[in-house]
Design a protein around this motif. Structure first.
Motif, PDB file in Angstrom:
ATOM      1  N   VAL A 114      -2.612 -14.018  -2.291  1.00 57.33           N
ATOM      2  CA  VAL A 114      -2.578 -12.588  -2.606  1.00 57.33           C
ATOM      3  C   VAL A 114      -3.412 -11.810  -1.594  1.00 57.33           C
ATOM      4  O   VAL A 114      -2.968 -10.793  -1.049  1.00 57.33           O
ATOM      5  CB  VAL A 114      -3.085 -12.332  -4.048  1.00 57.33           C
ATOM      6  N   THR A 115      -4.610 -12.293  -1.305  1.00 64.40           N
ATOM      7  CA  THR A 115      -5.503 -11.629  -0.358  1.00 64.40           C
ATOM      8  C   THR A 115      -4.887 -11.574   1.034  1.00 64.40           C
ATOM      9  O   THR A 115      -4.930 -10.539   1.704  1.00 64.40           O
ATOM     10  CB  THR A 115      -6.861 -12.353  -0.309  1.00 64.40           C
ATOM     11  N   SER A 116      -4.306 -12.679   1.475  1.00 61.76           N
ATOM     12  CA  SER A 116      -3.701 -12.742   2.813  1.00 61.76           C
ATOM     13  C   SER A 116      -2.532 -11.781   2.955  1.00 61.76           C
ATOM     14  O   SER A 116      -2.441 -11.037   3.945  1.00 61.76           O
ATOM     15  CB  SER A 116      -3.223 -14.168   3.115  1.00 61.76           C
ATOM     16  N   VAL A 117      -1.623 -11.788   1.973  1.00 62.42           N
ATOM     17  CA  VAL A 117      -0.456 -10.907   2.029  1.00 62.42           C
ATOM     18  C   VAL A 117      -0.899  -9.449   1.958  1.00 62.42           C
ATOM     19  O   VAL A 117      -0.419  -8.610   2.728  1.00 62.42           O
ATOM     20  CB  VAL A 117       0.556 -11.256   0.914  1.00 62.42           C
ATOM     21  N   THR A 118      -1.823  -9.154   1.068  1.00 64.47           N
ATOM     22  CA  THR A 118      -2.319  -7.779   0.932  1.00 64.47           C
ATOM     23  C   THR A 118      -2.924  -7.292   2.246  1.00 64.47           C
ATOM     24  O   THR A 118      -2.637  -6.182   2.702  1.00 64.47           O
ATOM     25  CB  THR A 118      -3.352  -7.675  -0.204  1.00 64.47           C
ATOM     26  N   ALA A 119      -3.736  -8.126   2.876  1.00 64.08           N
ATOM     27  CA  ALA A 119      -4.402  -7.734   4.120  1.00 64.08           C
ATOM     28  C   ALA A 119      -3.392  -7.462   5.234  1.00 64.08           C
ATOM     29  O   ALA A 119      -3.485  -6.440   5.929  1.00 64.08           O
ATOM     30  CB  ALA A 119      -5.384  -8.819   4.551  1.00 64.08           C
ATOM     31  N   GLU A 120      -2.433  -8.353   5.414  1.00 66.19           N
ATOM     32  CA  GLU A 120      -1.461  -8.193   6.502  1.00 66.19           C
ATOM     33  C   GLU A 120      -0.544  -6.987   6.282  1.00 66.19           C
ATOM     34  O   GLU A 120      -0.299  -6.207   7.199  1.00 66.19           O
ATOM     35  CB  GLU A 120      -0.641  -9.460   6.695  1.00 66.19           C
ATOM     36  N   VAL A 121      -0.030  -6.839   5.064  1.00 64.68           N
ATOM     37  CA  VAL A 121       0.891  -5.730   4.788  1.00 64.68           C
ATOM     38  C   VAL A 121       0.147  -4.395   4.849  1.00 64.68           C
ATOM     39  O   VAL A 121       0.700  -3.398   5.309  1.00 64.68           O
ATOM     40  CB  VAL A 121       1.622  -5.936   3.441  1.00 64.68           C
ATOM     41  N   SER A 122      -1.111  -4.381   4.464  1.00 65.97           N
ATOM     42  CA  SER A 122      -1.913  -3.148   4.504  1.00 65.97           C
ATOM     43  C   SER A 122      -2.103  -2.633   5.922  1.00 65.97           C
ATOM     44  O   SER A 122      -2.361  -1.440   6.121  1.00 65.97           O
ATOM     45  CB  SER A 122      -3.276  -3.380   3.867  1.00 65.97           C
ATOM     46  N   ARG A 123      -1.980  -3.502   6.911  1.00 60.10           N
ATOM     47  CA  ARG A 123      -2.153  -3.105   8.317  1.00 60.10           C
ATOM     48  C   ARG A 123      -0.961  -2.332   8.882  1.00 60.10           C
ATOM     49  O   ARG A 123      -1.054  -1.762   9.960  1.00 60.10           O
ATOM     50  CB  ARG A 123      -2.386  -4.347   9.182  1.00 60.10           C
ATOM     51  N   ILE A 124       0.159  -2.329   8.169  1.00 61.48           N
ATOM     52  CA  ILE A 124       1.341  -1.620   8.654  1.00 61.48           C
ATOM     53  C   ILE A 124       1.066  -0.118   8.614  1.00 61.48           C
ATOM     54  O   ILE A 124       0.663   0.415   7.574  1.00 61.48           O
ATOM     55  CB  ILE A 124       2.582  -1.954   7.788  1.00 61.48           C
ATOM     56  N   PRO A 125       1.273   0.578   9.742  1.00 64.32           N
ATOM     57  CA  PRO A 125       1.048   2.024   9.748  1.00 64.32           C
ATOM     58  C   PRO A 125       1.896   2.739   8.689  1.00 64.32           C
ATOM     59  O   PRO A 125       3.085   2.458   8.545  1.00 64.32           O
ATOM     60  CB  PRO A 125       1.494   2.432  11.162  1.00 64.32           C
TER      61      PRO A 125
END
Length: 70
Positions: free
Chosen positions: A17-28
């Motif tokens: 959950v943390t990994s997916v949240t972090a990566e997707v949150s980086r999308i402008p």
């Protein structure tokens, strides 16, 4: 505001959950990311339309796979 839910395969724990949240949150443009571990989905809210392939790339970078039709 655009909100879309995507199926994600391979998530099994809180680290997922943390990994997916972090990566997707980086999308402008992304304003919120909600991962449903039990349901195997990620819901992405953004202030503009986000291309599915952009989300796929972020989920892939986290080590998981976006499910469903392309």
């Amino acid at each position: 505001m655009e909100t879309t839910t995507y199926p994600v395969t391979g998530m099994t724990c809180g680290h997922c959950v943390t990994s997916v949240t972090a990566e997707v949150s980086r999308i402008p443009g992304v304003t919120d990311v909600a991962v449903d571990l039990a349901g195997g989905t990620v819901t992405v809210s953004a202030d503009r339309a986000i291309d599915r392939e952009t989300v796929r790339a972020a989920v892939d970078e986290a080590g998981y796979e976006l499910g469903g039709a392309s």
